[in-house]
Each structure stands twice: as C-alpha cells, then as structure tokens.
Design an enzyme around this catalytic site. Structure first.
Site, PDB file in Angstrom:
ATOM      1  N   GLY A  47     -13.102  48.434   3.949  1.00  0.00           N
ATOM      2  CA  GLY A  47     -14.526  48.897   3.938  1.00  0.00           C
ATOM      3  C   GLY A  47     -14.358  50.234   4.338  1.00  0.00           C
ATOM      4  O   GLY A  47     -15.290  51.174   3.972  1.00  0.00           O
ATOM      5  N   THR A  48     -13.763  50.760   5.452  1.00  0.00           N
ATOM      6  CA  THR A  48     -13.640  51.913   6.159  1.00  0.00           C
ATOM      7  C   THR A  48     -13.142  52.930   5.214  1.00  0.00           C
ATOM      8  O   THR A  48     -13.864  54.243   4.936  1.00  0.00           O
ATOM      9  CB  THR A  48     -12.727  51.971   7.303  1.00  0.00           C
ATOM     10  OG1 THR A  48     -13.497  51.276   8.547  1.00  0.00           O
ATOM     11  CG2 THR A  48     -12.675  53.383   7.887  1.00  0.00           C
ATOM     12  N   ASN A  97     -24.543  45.597  10.199  1.00  0.00           N
ATOM     13  CA  ASN A  97     -23.561  44.585  10.829  1.00  0.00           C
ATOM     14  C   ASN A  97     -23.689  44.007  12.191  1.00  0.00           C
ATOM     15  O   ASN A  97     -23.391  42.828  12.533  1.00  0.00           O
ATOM     16  CB  ASN A  97     -22.093  45.151  10.877  1.00  0.00           C
ATOM     17  CG  ASN A  97     -22.350  46.277  11.464  1.00  0.00           C
ATOM     18  OD1 ASN A  97     -22.935  47.463  11.236  1.00  0.00           O
ATOM     19  ND2 ASN A  97     -21.361  46.565  12.593  1.00  0.00           N
ATOM     20  N   SER A 156     -15.537  44.858   1.542  1.00  0.00           N
ATOM     21  CA  SER A 156     -14.312  44.497   2.120  1.00  0.00           C
ATOM     22  C   SER A 156     -14.029  43.026   2.094  1.00  0.00           C
ATOM     23  O   SER A 156     -14.805  42.239   2.336  1.00  0.00           O
ATOM     24  CB  SER A 156     -14.392  44.801   3.592  1.00  0.00           C
ATOM     25  OG  SER A 156     -12.859  44.556   4.103  1.00  0.00           O
ATOM     26  N   HIS A 174     -12.135  40.849   3.624  1.00  0.00           N
ATOM     27  CA  HIS A 174     -12.148  40.056   4.620  1.00  0.00           C
ATOM     28  C   HIS A 174     -13.386  39.638   5.333  1.00  0.00           C
ATOM     29  O   HIS A 174     -13.623  38.508   5.934  1.00  0.00           O
ATOM     30  CB  HIS A 174     -11.106  40.330   5.821  1.00  0.00           C
ATOM     31  CG  HIS A 174     -11.723  41.519   6.756  1.00  0.00           C
ATOM     32  ND1 HIS A 174     -12.320  41.218   7.824  1.00  0.00           N
ATOM     33  CD2 HIS A 174     -12.099  43.050   6.604  1.00  0.00           C
ATOM     34  CE1 HIS A 174     -12.906  42.273   8.526  1.00  0.00           C
ATOM     35  NE2 HIS A 174     -12.710  43.431   7.679  1.00  0.00           N
ATOM     36  N   THR A 199       0.763  53.200  -3.982  1.00  0.00           N
ATOM     37  CA  THR A 199       1.095  52.044  -5.024  1.00  0.00           C
ATOM     38  C   THR A 199       0.330  50.922  -4.486  1.00  0.00           C
ATOM     39  O   THR A 199      -0.213  50.570  -3.432  1.00  0.00           O
ATOM     40  CB  THR A 199       2.500  51.459  -4.538  1.00  0.00           C
ATOM     41  OG1 THR A 199       3.437  52.505  -4.645  1.00  0.00           O
ATOM     42  CG2 THR A 199       2.888  50.047  -5.310  1.00  0.00           C
ATOM     43  N   CYS A 222     -15.884  46.510  15.749  1.00  0.00           N
ATOM     44  CA  CYS A 222     -15.174  47.971  15.732  1.00  0.00           C
ATOM     45  C   CYS A 222     -15.832  48.756  17.152  1.00  0.00           C
ATOM     46  O   CYS A 222     -15.149  49.761  17.420  1.00  0.00           O
ATOM     47  CB  CYS A 222     -15.668  48.705  14.511  1.00  0.00           C
ATOM     48  SG  CYS A 222     -15.254  48.024  12.989  1.00  0.00           S
TER      49      CYS A 222
END
Length: 367
Positions: free
Chosen positions: A67-68, A147, A194, A196, A231, A312
């Site tokens: 997400g960041t 959040n 994101s 997760h 990659t 965070c």
C-alpha cells in the site's frame, strides 16, 4: 490467542498460501523472459491482473510492494506527470503516513498542498473541499476508510464534485477493499490497496487506475508497462488476485460493532472514538487517564490481541495525528485502543474479548 488487530495485518487464507506455493513451484520464470517458462509466468501474471481489474471495475492495475508504494506511485507519479496543468493538491489531515509523507516531499518541490480539516467525528466537509478546488488542482487524495477510527469518506460524492474538472481523484482503499466495497460506478481515478489487509500476503500491493497515466517513480527495466520497474513477483500477484476473489464483506461485523458499542457504554470512563456510521470492522475506544499501551498489555495477558492505533505509528510515543485532529478530551487521548475484525473472527471471540476487557478494566482500576 484471539486476534483482533486485523487492520494492522491479517492471517492469510489457506487458499492464498496454496496459490502462492503452487505459483512459486510451477511458474517461477521471469515474466519478461522470451522462453516458454517466462511466457507461462507472464500468462499467469496477466490472468491475475485481469481478475483484479474486473473485480475493481478499473482499466489498469500495476503490481507494487504494498500500500505504501501504491500511494507513493499514485501521488508522486501523478504530480510529476501532470505538473504542467498545475501544482496544487488537496488531501486531509488524517491520511495515512504513506500519503502525508509524499505530500510533504512535494511541498519541498514547490507544490501547494491544501489539507482539509475534519470534524469531531473525523468527517471532511464537502463544502470545504469544493471551495478548495482551483483551476490548477491536479489531484485530490482522500482515503476511503481511515485506518485508526474507521470513518468513511463519501467517495461517490467526491467523485461527483470533481466531475467536469481536470482534477484526478486518488483513494487509499487499503482498509476497505474486500470489506466495504466502493460502488463500481463511482470508482476513483486511482485506487491503492494491499493484499495483506484482506488475508493475502505482505509485500504485495496494487495501484489500479483508469484515465490517468502516472509517471514512474522507480527506474530500471521498464516492467509493468513502464510504471514500475523491477522483476514482477508473479506468485505474489497470483496470491493477491486469489485474496481479492475470495474476500467478502461480513454482515456480522456490523452486529459485533453495535454490541461492543453497547458494551462500552456501561463504563463511565470509556469513550467510543469511532463514529456511529464508521466502517463496521474497526472500532476505536479510549479509557480515561490510562495509556493505551496498558490496555493492550493487559488484554494480551488474557490472550487478546488489539492495538493502540495504526501499526505504522503504534511504536511512536506521540499521540496519533488522527487523534490529535479530533475533538477528544485530553484525559482520553493517550488511552486509545483499536479493535478490528477479520475473516477468522467469530462470535466467541467477541464474547471472550468482553469478558477479558472487564477483568483488565477491574485490575487497572484496582477494584
């Protein structure tokens, strides 16, 4: 352990892990390679991309590290690509750090940032947003669900407000994708999420977008159509698509949220921070005169896992910028904890939490 910190991260679904392992074993080729093994990996990658864009009703999807990075690419990339139109951006003062920090960097580069204030429940004022719009406003970046307190921004109304302008709308949807979906007819121009956060894997994010072309912020081999060099980890992409496919909003979240609000109302020193119409899977409360870390530690002793605020910033000893932006009495500001549900939460977890909280509350109060 009863895990009620799903807004920080979630336990991966078994099916997601199986997809990741299978893709790692059978599709290990570099998708940029010309041989068959590379082509097989590329086909799986593009299948995952197609699934994600179809579910989100978006035209394009770029795989990122989380997400960041998705938020950084949306903000810094759009600013770089459209600076010729203007250098004004609108956001709010309760965004995630991965939005606030890129905006601070853009200010250093000469961009002007308008940060909308929020009321005591955490809502922005649409009239303030309307009045802040200018001819040189190139981007509005506002999260869908906060959040820390779960407040929901009216993305559809914001989208309508921007109709007819040349201002793009970016939405950090990390806390909402798979839980509180946006109306497919009112998707923003750019959307970050994101894996997760919806029982996928860490290190796997997506920036989806429509009629906008952000500039690259990572340079190299030009993978991901030039938007994001490096990659591409095909197993992560396949697992992210799997997590998104099986994610379903849980109607029980609303019932549990309501029952916990009623439960906390019986305490004369507990304040519910999350507004009534907030996201059902997030509930923030505060205890008067007590640090949130004490509650977190006491509940952990009873095998209950919650958090103080955003993962965070929870190790930062300062009061959260979100809490500072709200009209919360000083005696409660240090006592905030966040309870957040996930796909593996059940009614027994909620009942056990209530019993544990009552015990911890008695111990803290010394009664």
């Amino acid at each position: 352990m009863i895990y009620l910190d799903n807004s920080a991260t979630t336990q991966p679904h078994k099916e997601v892990l199986e997809t990741f392992v299978k893709a790692s074993e059978q599709y290990y080729g570099n998708p940029a390679s010309l041989h068959k093994i590379g082509n097989d990996a590329e086909n799986l990658l593009e299948s995952a991309r197609k699934q994600i864009t179809q579910i989100l009703n978006m035209d394009h999807a770029v795989f990122t590290s989380g997400g960041t990075e998705s938020n950084n690419l949306a903000i810094l990339g759009t600013a770089a690509a459209y600076a010729h139109r203007g250098r004004h951006i609108i956001s709010s003062n309760i965004e995630h750090a991965s939005v606030l920090k890129p905006l601070e960097e853009l200010e250093k580069r000469g961009f002007e940032i308008t940060r909308l204030t929020v009321n005591k429940s955490g809502h922005i004022n649409l009239d303030e947003l309307k009045n802040a719009l200018r001819n040189d406003t190139i981007l509005v970046t506002l999260m869908h669900i906060n959040n820390e307190i779960g407040v929901i921004n009216p993305i559809a109304d914001i989208k309508k407000l921007l109709k007819g302008t040349r201002t793009f709308l970016h939405t950090d949807a990390v806390q909402s994708v798979g839980k509180v979906p946006l109306d497919k007819e009112d998707m923003p121009d750019l959307l970050s999420f994101s894996a997760h956060k919806l029982h996928g894997l860490k290190g796997s994010g997506i920036l989806a977008f429509n009629d906008v072309q952000p500039a690259a912020i990572l340079y190299g081999g030009g993978q991901e159509f030039g938007y994001r060099s490096g990659t591409v980890p095909v197993p992560h992409a396949a697992a992210a698509a799997k997590a998104l496919r099986i994610a379903q909003p849980n109607p029980q979240f609303m019932d549990w949220n309501k029952s916990l609000r009623e439960f906390f109302s019986s305490f004369d020193d507990i304040m519910v921070i999350s507004p009534e119409n907030a996201a059902p899977h997030i509930l923030s409360i505060a205890m008067k005169g007590v640090k949130g870390e004490i509650l977190v530690s006491g509940l952990q002793d009873e095998s209950i896992i919650v958090s103080t605020s955003s993962a965070c910033s929870s190790k930062n000893k300062r009061t959260s910028h979100v809490i500072e932006a709200l009209d919360i009495p000083p005696a409660y500001r240090d006592g905030v904890i966040r309870i957040s549900f996930g796909a593996f939460t059940d009614q027994q977890d909620i009942s056990d939490f209530q019993q544990a909280f009552k015990k911890v509350h008695r111990i803290i109060k010394g009664v």
